[in-house]
Each structure stands twice: as C-alpha cells, then as structure tokens.
Scaffold this motif. Structure first.
Motif, mmCIF file in Angstrom:
data_model
loop_
_atom_site.group_PDB
_atom_site.id
_atom_site.type_symbol
_atom_site.label_atom_id
_atom_site.label_comp_id
_atom_site.label_asym_id
_atom_site.label_seq_id
_atom_site.Cartn_x
_atom_site.Cartn_y
_atom_site.Cartn_z
ATOM 1 N N UNK A 33 11.673 54.258 -26.963
ATOM 2 C CA UNK A 33 11.252 54.498 -25.810
ATOM 3 C C UNK A 33 12.542 55.257 -25.342
ATOM 4 N N UNK A 34 13.346 55.996 -24.211
ATOM 5 C CA UNK A 34 13.915 55.423 -23.425
ATOM 6 C C UNK A 34 13.852 54.952 -21.847
ATOM 7 N N UNK A 35 15.113 54.123 -21.742
ATOM 8 C CA UNK A 35 14.863 53.973 -20.378
ATOM 9 C C UNK A 35 16.104 53.903 -19.621
ATOM 10 N N UNK A 36 15.774 54.063 -18.506
ATOM 11 C CA UNK A 36 17.611 54.560 -17.750
ATOM 12 C C UNK A 36 17.057 54.271 -16.639
ATOM 13 N N UNK A 37 18.339 54.250 -15.715
ATOM 14 C CA UNK A 37 18.372 53.288 -14.732
ATOM 15 C C UNK A 37 19.642 54.247 -13.808
ATOM 16 N N UNK A 38 19.843 54.336 -12.648
ATOM 17 C CA UNK A 38 21.190 55.094 -12.031
ATOM 18 C C UNK A 38 20.730 54.778 -10.469
ATOM 19 N N UNK A 39 21.865 54.383 -10.059
ATOM 20 C CA UNK A 39 22.470 54.670 -8.806
ATOM 21 C C UNK A 39 23.360 55.372 -8.369
ATOM 22 N N UNK A 40 22.378 55.537 -7.404
ATOM 23 C CA UNK A 40 23.857 57.022 -6.929
ATOM 24 C C UNK A 40 23.768 57.403 -5.279
ATOM 25 N N UNK A 41 25.036 57.683 -5.049
ATOM 26 C CA UNK A 41 25.008 58.284 -3.462
ATOM 27 C C UNK A 41 24.825 59.204 -3.659
#
Length: 333
Positions: free
Chosen positions: A296-304
């Motif tokens: 199962x996919x698990x994604x993390x994204x930190x953005x401005x």
C-alpha cells in the motif's frame, strides 16, 4: 495463536518485562521493536519458557505453557522454532548434521532424518552446502542453516531474536524475503524481535513498540508508519522516513510550510495539481517521498504554499479534506 497475559519477568531488583499483554494471530508476522534494554528479547524467550515469567500466562495454540511441567514444556518446544542473532551452530558438525541434530533430539528415525534434511536444505537454498562446515559459510548462509534447523520439526511458531542484526543490508534483505516465503507457504506464525524499523516495514503485519519493559504502542505496520502515536514510535519511523529539513531550506520563506501525508488511494491521486487549478497559489516542493508498505502506498510531501492568506487557507482546507492528514509547520508570513 499466541496469548500473552499480564506477563512480568523480574531479575532481583530489575523488571525486564512489565505486565505485558499481547494477542498474536495465526499466520501473521508480528514484530516487537525497541532499543537495547527495552525487554523485547526477554519477552521473546518467555514465549518458549527459556525464561520463565515471574508472573503471567503464556498460551500458544490453545495450550497454557506456564501451567505445564518441565517435561511437558520440553515437548511443546518442538512446536516452537527459534533462530538467533549469532546463529548458534555447532562448529564441528556439517550443515547436514547441524540440521539433523534437532531431528535426532526430537526422536526422529534415521529414515525420517534422511528424508527431511534435504527438503529443508532445498527450502533455504543450501542444497549444495550440505557437507560444508559453519566456518566455510557466509553469515547469510549460517542464518539459513539456523532457519532450516528451526523448521526441522515443523513448528507452528517461529521466534526470531534479532535474526538479521549481524548481517549486511543485502544479506538482510534476502533473509527477510526467505522469512516472508516461509510465512506464506507454510502458514507459520512468526514473532520477530528487532531494533531496526526497516525490518518491520519490509516483513511485519503488526508491530508492538517496547520501552522499559512495557508495550507503549501496538498497531498495524502501515498505520504505525502513517500515524505513529508515541514519541518513541515517531523516532523509529523517522529512521526510515526522515522528515527533517535542513534549516537553510526554511530561511526566507514567504508562504505557509505544510507537511502532507498521502495514505492509500490519496497517494495515487493528483491532489496537488487539482489544488493548483482551483486556488491562486504557487507551490515549492521542499521534500517528498513515497514508500510501499504491505503493498500500500504511503507518501509524504513538505511544500511551501505562496499566495494570499485567503487562498492559502482555502487550499489547506481542501488538501486536508482530501488527505485527512496535513500539518502546518510554519504559518503564513
């Protein structure tokens, strides 16, 4: 399959395991993780009564081991295989004889041993190493012998005490793949002790986190990575999924910095591009990664997120609704 009820183990003034309660299901790979001294190995050894609990109950496959006589316990141990960090092979015996040793101890006939050992060697990929001695084997091959020996008497449970800690990363991966294959093909319940979260991620279905002899968190492995509940669990998760940004990336930012976790279906949807179409904002990607845990996919994204306060806040509400997991790391400047 395994019930651990209020189990405590004390050594004089030291409490190594402190009132632990766990239920381990038939056919699952169950991980127990903790730092050195957490009590995880002691708890594992309580399962086959190599360490007798000071108090509490151990039930395996419907039998209460803690209520049995020493002779009855020895018989039940044949249904519980165990592999160790440092292999514990007999240096003076060949690979064949190391595996045969546990069959002889269980009272198997020569004919049964002659039939069973080659089956086990083929299962662990060592058919061509039968006549070799431990000193002639690599670390991974030694552990494969240990696994074959542990499986010799067709146990229902396999206990693994830091089984990959002495191995290099490539060999560790191959041993974990073998354990997964054994679990899938034979249906054996595996209890795996480790201090490496990557091991948990790769093979376990559920995991218990131990600290100071106690279980401080219990969860499905996917849920543990997606949303760890304790500070200790977060530390372990970050050893695999580091979310710390260099300070220089945070200097001089003009917008809101947010961390988004994409779980399940949302990890495969165009959430960010749809956000940009709907709101007048621009986005700088500061950090991103995606992993597959239990397929199962698990994604993390930190953005401005840069734009007017109104647009940024609307975008934050939209992404939160789509993902259910967004954290604002820094407010709009």
């Amino acid at each position: 399959m395994i019930e651990i009820v209020n189990v405590t183990k004390r050594y004089k003034q030291l409490t190594a395991v402190d009132h632990v309660n766990l239920s381990i299901r038939q056919g699952e790979i169950f991980g127990i993780i903790g730092y050195s001294g957490a009590g995880k190995s002691t708890l594992l050894r309580c399962l086959n009564l190599l360490e007798k609990p000071t108090q509490g109950i151990i039930v395996i496959d419907g039998k209460e081991l803690t209520a049995l006589s020493d002779q009855e316990v020895r018989k039940e141990r044949q249904k519980i295989g165990m592999i160790f960090q440092h292999f514990h092979l007999i240096s003076s015996k060949t690979v064949y004889d190391n595996i045969a040793f546990s069959l002889k101890a269980a009272g198997k006939t020569k004919a049964e041993i002659k039939k069973r050992v080659p089956e086990l060697l083929e299962m662990v990929g060592l058919s061509d190493r039968s006549a070799h001695y431990p000193a002639q084997l690599s670390g991974g091959q030694k552990q494969r012998v240990g696994i074959a020996r542990a499986l010799a008497n067709e146990p229902k449970v396999l206990l693994c005490d830091e089984a990959t800690s002495a191995l290099d990363p490539t060999t560790t991966k191959s041993i974990l793949q073998l354990l997964k294959k054994i679990n899938k093909t034979l249906g054996i319940t595996i209890v795996l002790i480790t201090h490496e979260m990557e091991v948990v991620q790769n093979v376990c279905h559920r995991v218990a986190v131990m600290e100071n002899g106690q279980v401080v968190e219990l969860a499905d492995v996917y849920d543990m990575f997606a949303n760890p509940q304790t500070a200790l669990s977060k530390q372990f998760v970050q050893t695999v999924h580091s979310l710390e940004l260099p300070e220089r990336l945070l200097l001089g930012r003009k917008g809101a910095i947010v961390q988004i976790t994409f779980k399940g279906d949302s990890a495969e949807e165009a959430v960010i591009s749809e956000t940009l179409r709907q709101f007048h904002i621009s986005v700088n990607i500061l950090h991103g990664q995606i992993s597959y845990i239990q397929e199962r996919p698990l994604g993390t994204l930190i953005i401005e997120m840069i734009g007017s306060q109104s647009d940024v806040r609307q975008a934050i509400r939209y992404i939160t609704k789509r993902t259910n997991q967004l954290e604002v790391l820094a407010d709009v400047a």
